[in-house]
Scaffold this active site. Structure first.
Site, PDB file in Angstrom:
ATOM      1  N   GLU A 441       0.831  -1.221   0.000  1.00 51.09           N
ATOM      2  CA  GLU A 441       0.000   0.000   0.000  1.00 51.09           C
ATOM      3  C   GLU A 441       0.860   1.263   0.000  1.00 51.09           C
ATOM      4  O   GLU A 441       0.461   2.290   0.536  1.00 51.09           O
ATOM      5  CB  GLU A 441      -0.928   0.034   1.216  1.00 51.09           C
ATOM      6  CG  GLU A 441      -2.100  -0.879   1.146  1.00 51.09           C
ATOM      7  CD  GLU A 441      -2.894  -0.707  -0.128  1.00 51.09           C
ATOM      8  OE1 GLU A 441      -2.906   0.401  -0.684  1.00 51.09           O
ATOM      9  OE2 GLU A 441      -3.476  -1.698  -0.571  1.00 51.09           O
TER      10      GLU A 441
HETATM   11  C1  LIG Z   1       2.924  -9.716   0.329  1.00 53.22           C
HETATM   12  C2  LIG Z   1       2.625  -8.608  -0.609  1.00 53.22           C
HETATM   13  C3  LIG Z   1       1.306  -8.295  -0.900  1.00 53.22           C
HETATM   14  C4  LIG Z   1       1.008  -7.285  -1.813  1.00 53.22           C
HETATM   15  N1  LIG Z   1      -0.295  -7.059  -2.188  1.00 53.22           N
HETATM   16  C5  LIG Z   1      -0.542  -6.275  -3.270  1.00 53.22           C
HETATM   17  C6  LIG Z   1      -1.846  -6.208  -3.858  1.00 53.22           C
HETATM   18  O1  LIG Z   1      -2.800  -6.803  -3.359  1.00 53.22           O
HETATM   19  N2  LIG Z   1      -2.004  -5.483  -4.973  1.00 53.22           N
HETATM   20  C7  LIG Z   1      -0.988  -4.802  -5.563  1.00 53.22           C
HETATM   21  O2  LIG Z   1      -1.203  -4.190  -6.593  1.00 53.22           O
HETATM   22  N3  LIG Z   1       0.258  -4.826  -5.022  1.00 53.22           N
HETATM   23  C8  LIG Z   1       0.500  -5.542  -3.902  1.00 53.22           C
HETATM   24  N4  LIG Z   1       1.762  -5.600  -3.372  1.00 53.22           N
HETATM   25  C9  LIG Z   1       2.807  -4.804  -3.968  1.00 53.22           C
HETATM   26  C10 LIG Z   1       3.269  -3.668  -3.066  1.00 53.22           C
HETATM   27  O3  LIG Z   1       2.270  -2.698  -2.926  1.00 53.22           O
HETATM   28  C11 LIG Z   1       4.573  -3.128  -3.649  1.00 53.22           C
HETATM   29  O4  LIG Z   1       5.548  -4.148  -3.485  1.00 53.22           O
HETATM   30  C12 LIG Z   1       5.033  -1.851  -3.006  1.00 53.22           C
HETATM   31  O5  LIG Z   1       4.129  -0.801  -3.270  1.00 53.22           O
HETATM   32  C13 LIG Z   1       6.419  -1.418  -3.462  1.00 53.22           C
HETATM   33  O6  LIG Z   1       6.568  -1.542  -4.852  1.00 53.22           O
HETATM   34  P1  LIG Z   1       7.816  -2.369  -5.434  1.00 53.22           P
HETATM   35  O7  LIG Z   1       7.875  -3.655  -4.723  1.00 53.22           O
HETATM   36  O8  LIG Z   1       7.705  -2.391  -6.892  1.00 53.22           O
HETATM   37  O9  LIG Z   1       9.061  -1.524  -4.980  1.00 53.22           O
HETATM   38  P2  LIG Z   1       9.724  -0.304  -5.794  1.00 53.22           P
HETATM   39  O10 LIG Z   1       8.652   0.596  -6.265  1.00 53.22           O
HETATM   40  O11 LIG Z   1      10.669  -0.830  -6.790  1.00 53.22           O
HETATM   41  O12 LIG Z   1      10.517   0.435  -4.643  1.00 53.22           O
HETATM   42  C14 LIG Z   1      11.791  -0.032  -4.150  1.00 53.22           C
HETATM   43  C15 LIG Z   1      12.295   0.938  -3.097  1.00 53.22           C
HETATM   44  O13 LIG Z   1      12.472   2.232  -3.681  1.00 53.22           O
HETATM   45  C16 LIG Z   1      11.770   3.213  -2.949  1.00 53.22           C
HETATM   46  N5  LIG Z   1      11.276   4.245  -3.870  1.00 53.22           N
HETATM   47  C17 LIG Z   1      10.686   4.078  -5.066  1.00 53.22           C
HETATM   48  N6  LIG Z   1      10.389   5.267  -5.603  1.00 53.22           N
HETATM   49  C18 LIG Z   1      10.779   6.207  -4.745  1.00 53.22           C
HETATM   50  C19 LIG Z   1      10.746   7.625  -4.715  1.00 53.22           C
HETATM   51  N7  LIG Z   1      10.211   8.340  -5.718  1.00 53.22           N
HETATM   52  N8  LIG Z   1      11.238   8.263  -3.639  1.00 53.22           N
HETATM   53  C20 LIG Z   1      11.756   7.588  -2.609  1.00 53.22           C
HETATM   54  N9  LIG Z   1      11.826   6.232  -2.568  1.00 53.22           N
HETATM   55  C21 LIG Z   1      11.351   5.558  -3.622  1.00 53.22           C
HETATM   56  C22 LIG Z   1      10.638   2.464  -2.263  1.00 53.22           C
HETATM   57  O14 LIG Z   1      10.191   3.143  -1.090  1.00 53.22           O
HETATM   58  C23 LIG Z   1      11.320   1.144  -1.938  1.00 53.22           C
HETATM   59  O15 LIG Z   1      12.032   1.259  -0.740  1.00 53.22           O
HETATM   60  C24 LIG Z   1       2.064  -6.559  -2.412  1.00 53.22           C
HETATM   61  C25 LIG Z   1       3.389  -6.850  -2.082  1.00 53.22           C
HETATM   62  C26 LIG Z   1       3.672  -7.871  -1.211  1.00 53.22           C
HETATM   63  C27 LIG Z   1       5.121  -8.205  -0.941  1.00 53.22           C
END
Ligand SMILES: Cc1cc2nc3c(=O)[nH]c(=O)nc-3n(C[C@H](O)[C@H](O)[C@H](O)COP(=O)(O)OP(=O)(O)OC[C@H]3O[C@@H](n4cnc5c(N)ncnc54)[C@H](O)[C@@H]3O)c2cc1C
Length: 603
Positions: A441
């Site tokens: 989220e």
């Molecule tokens: C168990 C689980 C359940 C989930 N459930 C759902 C679901 O139901 N539906 C759904 O759609 N998704 C879901 N997710 C996905 C989840 O919401 C994302 O993993 C999360 O939002 C982060 O995205 P990412 O993993 O692509 O990380 P990335 O976006 O690649 O981010 C990697 C790191 O970079 C940082 N970062 C990125 N951009 C910036 C910025 N502009 N400024 C500062 N820091 C930044 C982030 O904070 C993070 O620390 C789930 C994930 C998990 C692991």
């Protein structure tokens, strides 16, 4: 096995005495059925359901996990039966609109119950948890036909919902999504793409699953301005509205993950699946935000529930476990050693959890009142005020309560010593389950940017002022009350500092925008600590008044005061470190080039 008793006494304190929920409900149109008797009955029944039905499935669900067989997913044993009981008990529809099969009770009441669900079985709670957001998105943005087809089913819990945003290459930056939606002849769309990490994406708890999916139309503008929202059911509803033909969406695999093993986290493959546009073309992100805001509050409550669960179990252990003698002499001379609760450091760990649980509960219930007013309030000025506070507090609820929730569950393990690391006690599960709450989220980093960048600086500090003015009014009203000066004086100072700190960041950001990103997480944590200080000061004032009037429950109010004192003296000083880190600015973070980070090793 861990135990849990819903903190009903503390809930009554916060709802009845601190935040005057009876008057709040009496003023809300449509919430008049939430009489004190009804509220009490719902809390007690919810507490029973959480303890007797959900808690016994928490450890077994964690060990067993979910099973994928030929595209079908089986949730752990007992999850389906518990879900059926939940639906039969009418729990999913508690706070939904009666027009769509709901019971029309206030949202805040559903949030209280959610704390109990999250404290006893977070993984299970995520099956019904996502349906509320899906229903909200359809209620606000769906067509009449979409509402008629899906809403009642989602509200009653007969079907469940999902939120399909994330793709392998993007989670935060949804402007990069690749899932495509091609218009078909019949007004529907053909959806093709892969979504990952989809919570409750596939399971056997309900007859149908309603996916809300972000995808791009063929002529969509680049980036986040070109995202549309679609409803894609697992089974296409037939003429009678029952699950009919299987749609082209299947679970490709289940993620193997650190925690919440009982919840199916799915890779979902959409292969020409039939979808229906929700809201206007290319406005999907705005529609999805309806869902995400509700879900963000829900994740904050997950942090709170886990904090409470960890606190209760480490307290029981600390009263029971005998190790060493108290430094100032034996406290249980008849026993071979004293219970570890005598040791100051163990008390520090217990009080840290207790303060975050009680403070978090106040924050959630305070924010929940704002949500009630936004949803059901009649007065437009009051609604606007509540909306402003809700916007400001949502990232704080989400990120602060999950950050401190992770700290609290870690302290819970520490209280158990080596036993905390051993599976059978259930404490390590709380840490593993808590870890995800800081990520999904929107990560803490993203919530912090939302708070500082969007909510505070973009409104020229207006939304913050709405809140700091309220704190200021409280401090002024209590200025002459020497009984609680120990809380009000530091709070008034912090409240002033909060405004100045914000101005300082805003000024620096005018010449260097990196300053916002550099300050944001410290700013969010600082804001969380000050917000809890305000609520603890109010709690202390209420407790003092009850003690002065005379009460049968001296122990409760005295403990409340002592917890507030612990919070002010042992946790609130953390704000000083956050201020120092904010003031250090972007320079120490940006000085090293991306290449030079790795000097010292060769890959
Ligand atoms: C168990 C689980 C359940 C989930 N459930 C759902 C679901 O139901 N539906 C759904 O759609 N998704 C879901 N997710 C996905 C989840 O919401 C994302 O993993 C999360 O939002 C982060 O995205 P990412 O993993 O692509 O990380 P990335 O976006 O690649 O981010 C990697 C790191 O970079 C940082 N970062 C990125 N951009 C910036 C910025 N502009 N400024 C500062 N820091 C930044 C982030 O904070 C993070 O620390 C789930 C994930 C998990 C692991």
């Amino acid at each position: 096995m861990p135990d849990y008793q819903a903190p009903l006494r503390d809930l009554r304190f916060v709802m009845d005495e601190l935040l005057d929920y009876p008057a709040h409900y009496a003023r809300l149109p449509g919430a008049d059925e939430a009489t004190p008797d009804v509220v009490a009955a719902i809390l007690e029944e919810g507490a029973r359901f959480a303890r007797e039905v959900l808690l016994p499935l928490n450890q077994s669900g964690d060990r067993e996990g979910c099973l994928l067989e030929g595209g079908d997913v089986k949730a752990p044993k007992g999850f389906k039966a518990a879900y059926q009981q939940y639906v039969e008990g009418g729990w999913p529809s508690l706070a939904a609109d009666p027009e769509h099969g709901g019971q029309g009770l206030p949202h805040s009441l559903a949030m209280v119950l959610n704390e109990m669900v999250c404290a006893t079985n977070l993984a299970w709670g995520m099956y019904p948890g996502l349906s509320h957001g899906a229903a909200d998105a359809l209620r606000h943005h769906g067509t009449d036909e979409q509402r008629a087809t899906y809403l009642t089913k989602l509200v009653e819990g007969v079907w469940t919902g999902t939120m399909c945003l994330t793709e392998p290459h993007c989670g935060t930056d949804l402007g990069l999504i690749k899932t495509r939606a091609v218009p078909a002849d019949d007004g529907a769309y053909s959806i093709t793409g892969t979504k990952i990490f989809i919570s409750a994406g596939e399971h056997d708890l309900a007859d149908n699953i309603v996916h809300l999916v972000l995808a791009k139309l063929p002529d969509a503008p680049e980036g986040s301005k070109g995202i549309s929202l679609f409803v894609v059911p697992k089974f296409l509803p037939d003429e009678q509205g029952n699950p009919g033909e299987r749609n082209g969406v299947v679970c490709g695999s289940l993620e193997h993950k650190m925690g919440i093993h009982g919840n199916a986290t799915c890779v979902m493959n959409f292969d020409g699946a039939k979808g229906f546009l929700v809201g206007a073309p290319n406005k999907g992100l705005a529609c999805m935000f309806t869902m995400m805001n509700a879900a963000r509050l829900g994740v904050g409550i997950q942090g709170l529930g886990l904090t409470e669960a960890s606190f209760q179990n480490s307290l029981a252990y600390a009263r029971d476990r005998l190790q060493m003698r108290a430094l100032d002499g034996p406290k249980a001379p008849e026993k071979p050693a004293d219970p570890i609760i005598v040791h100051p450091d163990v008390r520090r760990m217990l009080l840290t959890q207790k303060a975050f649980a009680e403070g978090g509960r106040m924050l959630v219930l305070y924010t929940a009142q704002m949500l009630d007013i936004v949803e059901q309030g009649q007065d437009s000025a009051e609604r606007e005020h509540a909306e402003s506070l809700l916007g400001l507090l949502t990232p704080i609820v989400k990120a602060f309560l999950t950050e401190v929730g992770f700290e609290a569950t870690n302290e819970g393990v520490q209280v158990f010593g080596g036993h905390g690391f051993i599976q059978e006690w259930g404490m390590e599960q709380l840490v593993r389950d808590a870890r995800i709450t800081r990520l999904y989220e929107g990560t803490t980093g993203i919530q912090a940017l939302d708070l500082l960048g969007r909510k505070v600086l973009m409104s020229q500090g207006e939304s913050l002022k709405v809140f700091t003015k309220e704190i200021h009014r409280f401090c002024q009203a209590e200025e002459g009350n020497s009984e609680i000066a120990e809380f009000v004086r530091p709070l008034a100072k912090l409240n002033k500092e909060w405004g100045e700190l914000t101005m300082g960041i805003g000024m620096k950001a005018m010449s260097d925008r990196e300053e916002v990103g550099a300050a944001s997480v410290d700013y969010l944590m600082y804001s969380g600590y000050v917000t809890l200080a305000y609520l603890f000061a109010r709690a202390a004032s209420t407790a003092k008044a009850a003690l002065a009037e005379g009460t049968d429950d001296m122990a409760f109010y005295t403990a409340k005061l002592n917890t507030a004192r612990f919070y002010f003296q042992r946790l609130l000083p953390r704000t000083k470190a956050h201020v120092a880190m904010i003031q250090a600015g972007a320079e120490p973070l940006m000085a090293i080039s991306a290449e030079d980070f790795g000097l010292g090793f060769e890959i």
